[in-house]
Design a protein around this motif. Sequence first.
Motif, PDB file in Angstrom:
ATOM      1  N   ASN A   1       0.813  -1.216   0.000  1.00  0.00           N
ATOM      2  CA  ASN A   1       0.000   0.000   0.000  1.00  0.00           C
ATOM      3  C   ASN A   1       0.847   1.268   0.000  1.00  0.00           C
ATOM      4  OD1 ASN A   1      -2.689   1.049  -0.045  1.00  0.00           O
ATOM      5  ND2 ASN A   1      -2.442   1.677   2.106  1.00  0.00           N
ATOM      6  N   GLY A   2       2.128   1.141  -0.376  1.00  0.00           N
ATOM      7  CA  GLY A   2       2.952   2.332  -0.550  1.00  0.00           C
ATOM      8  C   GLY A   2       3.860   2.675   0.612  1.00  0.00           C
ATOM      9  N   THR A   3       3.748   2.017   1.757  1.00  0.00           N
ATOM     10  CA  THR A   3       4.602   2.336   2.901  1.00  0.00           C
ATOM     11  C   THR A   3       6.014   1.806   2.678  1.00  0.00           C
ATOM     12  OG1 THR A   3       2.832   2.441   4.526  1.00  0.00           O
ATOM     13  CG2 THR A   3       4.991   1.856   5.354  1.00  0.00           C
ATOM     14  N   GLY A   4       7.001   2.660   2.992  1.00  0.00           N
ATOM     15  CA  GLY A   4       8.403   2.280   2.882  1.00  0.00           C
ATOM     16  C   GLY A   4       9.217   3.049   3.900  1.00  0.00           C
ATOM     17  N   VAL A   5      10.524   3.075   3.685  1.00  0.00           N
ATOM     18  CA  VAL A   5      11.392   3.789   4.619  1.00  0.00           C
ATOM     19  C   VAL A   5      11.164   5.285   4.536  1.00  0.00           C
ATOM     20  CG1 VAL A   5      13.799   4.326   5.188  1.00  0.00           C
ATOM     21  CG2 VAL A   5      13.147   1.980   4.604  1.00  0.00           C
ATOM     22  N   GLN A   6      10.997   5.819   3.336  1.00  0.00           N
ATOM     23  CA  GLN A   6      10.892   7.269   3.143  1.00  0.00           C
ATOM     24  C   GLN A   6       9.545   7.845   3.560  1.00  0.00           C
ATOM     25  OE1 GLN A   6      13.511   9.165   2.315  1.00  0.00           O
ATOM     26  NE2 GLN A   6      14.706   7.268   2.339  1.00  0.00           N
ATOM     27  N   GLY A   7       8.496   7.070   3.478  1.00  0.00           N
ATOM     28  CA  GLY A   7       7.178   7.612   3.808  1.00  0.00           C
ATOM     29  C   GLY A   7       6.139   6.516   3.959  1.00  0.00           C
ATOM     30  N   GLY A   8       4.980   6.916   4.501  1.00  0.00           N
ATOM     31  CA  GLY A   8       3.873   5.971   4.617  1.00  0.00           C
ATOM     32  C   GLY A   8       3.329   5.878   6.021  1.00  0.00           C
ATOM     33  N   GLN A   9       2.879   4.692   6.384  1.00  0.00           N
ATOM     34  CA  GLN A   9       2.235   4.456   7.673  1.00  0.00           C
ATOM     35  C   GLN A   9       3.213   3.781   8.667  1.00  0.00           C
ATOM     36  OE1 GLN A   9      -0.768   5.692   8.337  1.00  0.00           O
ATOM     37  NE2 GLN A   9      -0.942   6.474   6.234  1.00  0.00           N
ATOM     38  N   ILE A  10       2.676   3.352   9.810  1.00  0.00           N
ATOM     39  CA  ILE A  10       3.449   2.791  10.937  1.00  0.00           C
ATOM     40  C   ILE A  10       4.566   3.767  11.332  1.00  0.00           C
ATOM     41  CG2 ILE A  10       4.479   0.719  11.922  1.00  0.00           C
ATOM     42  CD1 ILE A  10       3.477  -0.896   9.615  1.00  0.00           C
ATOM     43  N   PRO A  11       4.214   4.941  11.765  1.00  0.00           N
ATOM     44  CA  PRO A  11       5.239   5.936  12.112  1.00  0.00           C
ATOM     45  C   PRO A  11       6.002   5.615  13.393  1.00  0.00           C
ATOM     46  CG  PRO A  11       3.058   6.752  12.662  1.00  0.00           C
ATOM     47  CD  PRO A  11       2.850   5.467  11.927  1.00  0.00           C
ATOM     48  N   GLU A  12       5.423   4.781  14.286  1.00  0.00           N
ATOM     49  CA  GLU A  12       6.064   4.566  15.580  1.00  0.00           C
ATOM     50  C   GLU A  12       6.095   3.092  15.982  1.00  0.00           C
ATOM     51  OE1 GLU A  12       5.392   8.595  18.271  1.00  0.00           O
ATOM     52  OE2 GLU A  12       4.004   6.921  18.457  1.00  0.00           O
ATOM     53  N   LEU A  13       7.188   2.710  16.630  1.00  0.00           N
ATOM     54  CA  LEU A  13       7.273   1.435  17.343  1.00  0.00           C
ATOM     55  C   LEU A  13       7.224   1.752  18.837  1.00  0.00           C
ATOM     56  CD1 LEU A  13      10.186  -0.336  15.408  1.00  0.00           C
ATOM     57  CD2 LEU A  13       7.726  -0.594  15.033  1.00  0.00           C
TER      58      LEU A  13
END
Length: 525
Positions: A509-521
Amino acid sequence: MVDDKEKNMKCLTFFLMLPETVKNRSKKSSKKANTSSSSSSSSSSKLPPVCYEIITLKTKKKKKMAADIFPRKKPATSSSTTVQQYHQQNLSNNNLIPAPNWQGLYPTIRERNAVMFNNDLMADVHFVVGPPGGTQRLPGHKYVLAVGSSVFHAMFYGELAEDKDEIRIPDVEPAAFLAMLKYIYCDEIDLAADTVLATLYAAKKYIVPHLARACVNFLETSLSAKNACVLLSQSCLFEEPDLTQRCWEVIDAQAELALKSEGFCDIDFQTLESILRRETLNAKEIVVFEAALNWAEVECQRQDLALSIENKRKVLGKALYLIRIPTMALDDFANGAAQSGVLTLNETNDIFLWYTAAKKPELQFVSKARKGLVPQRCHRFQSCAYRSNQWRYRGRCDSIQFAVDKRVFIAGFGLYGSSCGSAEYSAKIELKRQGVVLGQNLSKYFSDGSSNTFPVWFEYPVQIEPDTFYTASVILDGNELSYFGQEGMTEVQCGKVTVQFQCSSDSTNGTGVQGGQIPELIFYA
């Protein structure tokens, strides 16, 4: 002074003991000597010539080497027999080495010592190891054992050494004793999960520090919520502070899993008290209460007591008051602790009053909630934004891979929400390692329309080992006009933990290192 006659007798006796060839040579020499000295009387001769000849022969006689005395014999076995086969036969069957000159088969002293492991060949002591009914008789070699252990050295060569052919060791398991002997003889460490604790005990008892350290490392590597409580008890017994600290880390972070494990019921009373006192225990108090009752039930069986409420309370003793019952949610207390029967009627009434009355009664129970653990948050984006044409989900997966340099416990993810007012989201979160699912949860969270992140938790924190990549995934369902991260970082320093990120092939769905979702662990460290 010894007279000449006595000297002659001694020389003659020595002469008679010589080999036949030497006698013959001596007789010829003696005959020549007698011819040349016929004018002299026998009484006036100082020493018979035969003795001089014997001494001369003795000094000129060529010495034989060991190879001449014990000539090399051809091996009785086939030449195809390998060193490894001899070694394996010895380890497996405790047999003598069948081939002559077996020493020549092994190039190093370590390998030759290894042949002696669990071998009756040249054994000068035997150990009867194990409790009555489960003993095993094992051979040993005092010199090798004394070199490997100061305790064995004192036992065999010390001032109070006892010359016994058989030594009984009822407090060590045979498999653990064999593991220790294998290290001493072969310089090999062979540990198994079901015997490592017993091996650690043997290594401590006989002061074999390097083997003990290997046992501790093995335990730390295999440490989990299932065995953390048992290992905590053993680490205190063995006085291993590093292992004790690691056990506490697991118990604190995964407290509910640890308290619900079968191993929790096997701990001793002192360890039970230390866990119930723990301020950083990350668990609901009702879980702590139920775990204590489970322990009490097993303890009644160990003490051969009837499984009654009275006996459960009896074995718990004062440890019952270490459970912070007044800090439970009222529903948990009313439906759980209050109806368990363990509390007296007065205690139940006082706790109900403590919940509801303005003037609270004094309680024997600790009434201050545990601090628990403070979760840390690793944020991987430097900024966030939203698109006017929306961030579409439609059942697709947003995923990212990460690795840490220290052992941590992932408790959940921080996720973005709606960028156009409040909205509710459904999130299926998942954590995998090499395709194996370690944790997952399906839950809902409420977004207030801000660019903040909102926590979504796993049911239990997941232990993450260092220097290994894990895959964090989420499938979102909700308002598609949502925030997303940008200016992502490949490496983030979060307290004492360094986290590395890389793209995941699971992300559709487009999430990767540079951008996208799952911003936090969200994790405990």
